[in-house]
Design a protein around this motif. Structure first.
Motif, PDB file in Angstrom:
ATOM      1  N   ASN A  65      69.680   2.753  73.678  1.00 51.98           N
ATOM      2  CA  ASN A  65      70.273   3.251  72.436  1.00 51.98           C
ATOM      3  C   ASN A  65      71.787   3.108  72.408  1.00 51.98           C
ATOM      4  O   ASN A  65      72.362   2.762  71.369  1.00 51.98           O
ATOM      5  CB  ASN A  65      69.898   4.721  72.229  1.00 51.98           C
ATOM      6  CG  ASN A  65      68.449   4.903  71.841  1.00 51.98           C
ATOM      7  OD1 ASN A  65      67.901   4.142  71.054  1.00 51.98           O
ATOM      8  ND2 ASN A  65      67.817   5.932  72.396  1.00 51.98           N
ATOM      9  N   ASP A  66      72.454   3.353  73.510  1.00 53.86           N
ATOM     10  CA  ASP A  66      73.916   3.272  73.504  1.00 53.86           C
ATOM     11  C   ASP A  66      74.419   1.861  73.240  1.00 53.86           C
ATOM     12  O   ASP A  66      75.548   1.681  72.772  1.00 53.86           O
ATOM     13  CB  ASP A  66      74.495   3.795  74.828  1.00 53.86           C
ATOM     14  CG  ASP A  66      74.889   5.262  74.745  1.00 53.86           C
ATOM     15  OD1 ASP A  66      74.911   5.818  73.629  1.00 53.86           O
ATOM     16  OD2 ASP A  66      75.164   5.860  75.801  1.00 53.86           O
ATOM     17  N   GLY A 117      74.520   4.762  68.612  1.00 47.77           N
ATOM     18  CA  GLY A 117      74.840   4.699  70.026  1.00 47.77           C
ATOM     19  C   GLY A 117      76.327   4.547  70.303  1.00 47.77           C
ATOM     20  O   GLY A 117      77.153   4.411  69.390  1.00 47.77           O
ATOM     21  N   HIS A 118      76.676   4.550  71.571  1.00 47.89           N
ATOM     22  CA  HIS A 118      78.074   4.517  71.986  1.00 47.89           C
ATOM     23  C   HIS A 118      78.812   3.291  71.467  1.00 47.89           C
ATOM     24  O   HIS A 118      79.941   3.395  70.965  1.00 47.89           O
ATOM     25  CB  HIS A 118      78.163   4.573  73.510  1.00 47.89           C
ATOM     26  CG  HIS A 118      79.555   4.424  74.042  1.00 47.89           C
ATOM     27  ND1 HIS A 118      80.469   5.450  74.018  1.00 47.89           N
ATOM     28  CD2 HIS A 118      80.196   3.353  74.593  1.00 47.89           C
ATOM     29  CE1 HIS A 118      81.622   5.023  74.534  1.00 47.89           C
ATOM     30  NE2 HIS A 118      81.473   3.765  74.888  1.00 47.89           N
ATOM     31  N   CYS A 119      78.194   2.117  71.584  1.00 48.16           N
ATOM     32  CA  CYS A 119      78.886   0.888  71.183  1.00 48.16           C
ATOM     33  C   CYS A 119      79.220   0.886  69.701  1.00 48.16           C
ATOM     34  O   CYS A 119      80.338   0.533  69.304  1.00 48.16           O
ATOM     35  CB  CYS A 119      78.031  -0.328  71.523  1.00 48.16           C
ATOM     36  SG  CYS A 119      77.981  -0.717  73.275  1.00 48.16           S
ATOM     37  N   HIS A 158      79.074   5.122  78.462  1.00 46.12           N
ATOM     38  CA  HIS A 158      77.768   4.864  77.876  1.00 46.12           C
ATOM     39  C   HIS A 158      76.649   5.112  78.881  1.00 46.12           C
ATOM     40  O   HIS A 158      76.857   5.134  80.086  1.00 46.12           O
ATOM     41  CB  HIS A 158      77.698   3.413  77.393  1.00 46.12           C
ATOM     42  CG  HIS A 158      78.028   2.426  78.466  1.00 46.12           C
ATOM     43  ND1 HIS A 158      79.334   2.134  78.817  1.00 46.12           N
ATOM     44  CD2 HIS A 158      77.244   1.678  79.282  1.00 46.12           C
ATOM     45  CE1 HIS A 158      79.329   1.241  79.790  1.00 46.12           C
ATOM     46  NE2 HIS A 158      78.075   0.950  80.097  1.00 46.12           N
ATOM     47  N   CYS A 159      75.447   5.304  78.359  1.00 41.67           N
ATOM     48  CA  CYS A 159      74.219   5.357  79.161  1.00 41.67           C
ATOM     49  C   CYS A 159      74.271   6.412  80.258  1.00 41.67           C
ATOM     50  O   CYS A 159      73.867   6.168  81.405  1.00 41.67           O
ATOM     51  CB  CYS A 159      73.910   3.985  79.761  1.00 41.67           C
ATOM     52  SG  CYS A 159      73.699   2.694  78.524  1.00 41.67           S
ATOM     53  N   THR A 213      70.496  11.195  78.927  1.00 46.32           N
ATOM     54  CA  THR A 213      70.885  11.381  77.531  1.00 46.32           C
ATOM     55  C   THR A 213      70.069  10.460  76.628  1.00 46.32           C
ATOM     56  O   THR A 213      69.394   9.524  77.079  1.00 46.32           O
ATOM     57  CB  THR A 213      72.375  11.070  77.324  1.00 46.32           C
ATOM     58  OG1 THR A 213      72.603   9.663  77.578  1.00 46.32           O
ATOM     59  CG2 THR A 213      73.241  11.885  78.281  1.00 46.32           C
ATOM     60  N   GLY A 273      71.303   8.244  74.644  1.00 45.69           N
ATOM     61  CA  GLY A 273      71.880   6.912  74.720  1.00 45.69           C
ATOM     62  C   GLY A 273      71.360   6.095  75.883  1.00 45.69           C
ATOM     63  O   GLY A 273      71.347   4.855  75.831  1.00 45.69           O
ATOM     64  N   TRP A 274      70.924   6.741  76.930  1.00 42.27           N
ATOM     65  CA  TRP A 274      70.381   6.107  78.134  1.00 42.27           C
ATOM     66  C   TRP A 274      68.945   5.625  77.925  1.00 42.27           C
ATOM     67  O   TRP A 274      68.462   4.733  78.626  1.00 42.27           O
ATOM     68  CB  TRP A 274      70.485   7.127  79.243  1.00 42.27           C
ATOM     69  CG  TRP A 274      69.728   6.972  80.519  1.00 42.27           C
ATOM     70  CD1 TRP A 274      70.089   6.260  81.620  1.00 42.27           C
ATOM     71  CD2 TRP A 274      68.507   7.646  80.865  1.00 42.27           C
ATOM     72  NE1 TRP A 274      69.167   6.435  82.637  1.00 42.27           N
ATOM     73  CE2 TRP A 274      68.190   7.290  82.191  1.00 42.27           C
ATOM     74  CE3 TRP A 274      67.661   8.531  80.190  1.00 42.27           C
ATOM     75  CZ2 TRP A 274      67.047   7.770  82.849  1.00 42.27           C
ATOM     76  CZ3 TRP A 274      66.533   9.004  80.842  1.00 42.27           C
ATOM     77  CH2 TRP A 274      66.239   8.628  82.159  1.00 42.27           C
TER      78      TRP A 274
END
Length: 227
Positions: free
Chosen positions: A32-33, A39-41, A105-106, A110, A112-113
């Protein structure tokens, strides 16, 4: 069809290299990240940062479904980090920051991971973590492959010229026939994804840079795999 050279059998056909009885599908970092709008990106750099990544979700999903039907093991690797940096190193952090990519990230455990919903691992699939680009560094991947009698890897995922390429190079050095699926690897956008092709063609046999359509045809028994 195969050649014998210095006592070793060298398969020439793609179908022989990805025989379902001794091949695994590897899905790299579809998290997801990296690939989700939330997500983070996407949050750090804008949604345009992840369009290329999102473009391979559907092809990978089709390929994974075909693999399971054919009895091909499906293996997922995913990046894992800890908020305190205990899984990082000065080199890892500096390299991320050099590209303007803050390594937040990741984080293990979480959302995002997690793997994106469209590619949720199914019963029987294997999922493992990595803390560097290559899926072989500090992971159980090689043991998983050897224990299952795997001699060929079909590689997919993101980023094409990052974690996928690092993994592919390490797979070849470990004596696995390694196939890269062109429509199932990506960088951030169309232009950067196009840059994957010359990089992979430089290290792969011509038939080993292929398409999901070709792989699915071979695994379903409808393709000849002569290329």
């Amino acid at each position: 069809m195969a050649r014998t050279y210095l006592g070793h059998v060298l398969p020439d056909r793609l179908a022989d290299k990805i025989d379902p009885t001794c091949t695994a599908l590897l899905i790299v970092d579809m998290q997801n990240d990296f690939a989700h709008d939330d997500g983070h990106c996407a949050k750090a750099f804008g949604k345009s940062m992840v369009t290329g990544f999102q473009g391979v979700v559907a092809p990978i999903a089709r390929l994974a479904a075909a693999a399971r039907t054919a009895g091909v093991p499906v293996l997922y690797c995913r990046v894992a980090q800890e908020p305190d940096g205990s899984l990082a190193s000065p080199v890892w952090l500096a390299d991320n920051l050099r590209y303007g990519f803050e390594p937040l990230h990741c984080m293990r455990g979480t959302w995002g991971w997690e793997i994106v919903d469209e590619l949720t691992p199914q019963p029987g699939d294997a999922v493992f973590e990595k803390t560097r680009r290559s899926a072989f560094v500090g992971t159980p991947l090689e043991n998983l492959l050897r224990s299952r009698g795997i001699r060929g890897i079909v590689a997919t995922g993101i980023a094409g010229t990052g974690c996928v390429e690092s993994t592919v190079r390490d797979a070849i050095e470990r004596d696995f026939f390694t196939i890269v699926v062109a429509d199932c690897v990506a960088n951030n956008n169309t232009e950067l994804t196009a840059a994957c092709e010359p990089a992979f063609r430089a290290i792969l046999a011509p038939q080993d840079w292929t398409t999901s359509e070709q792989v699915i045809a071979i695994w379903s028994g409808t393709g000849t795999g002569t290329g």
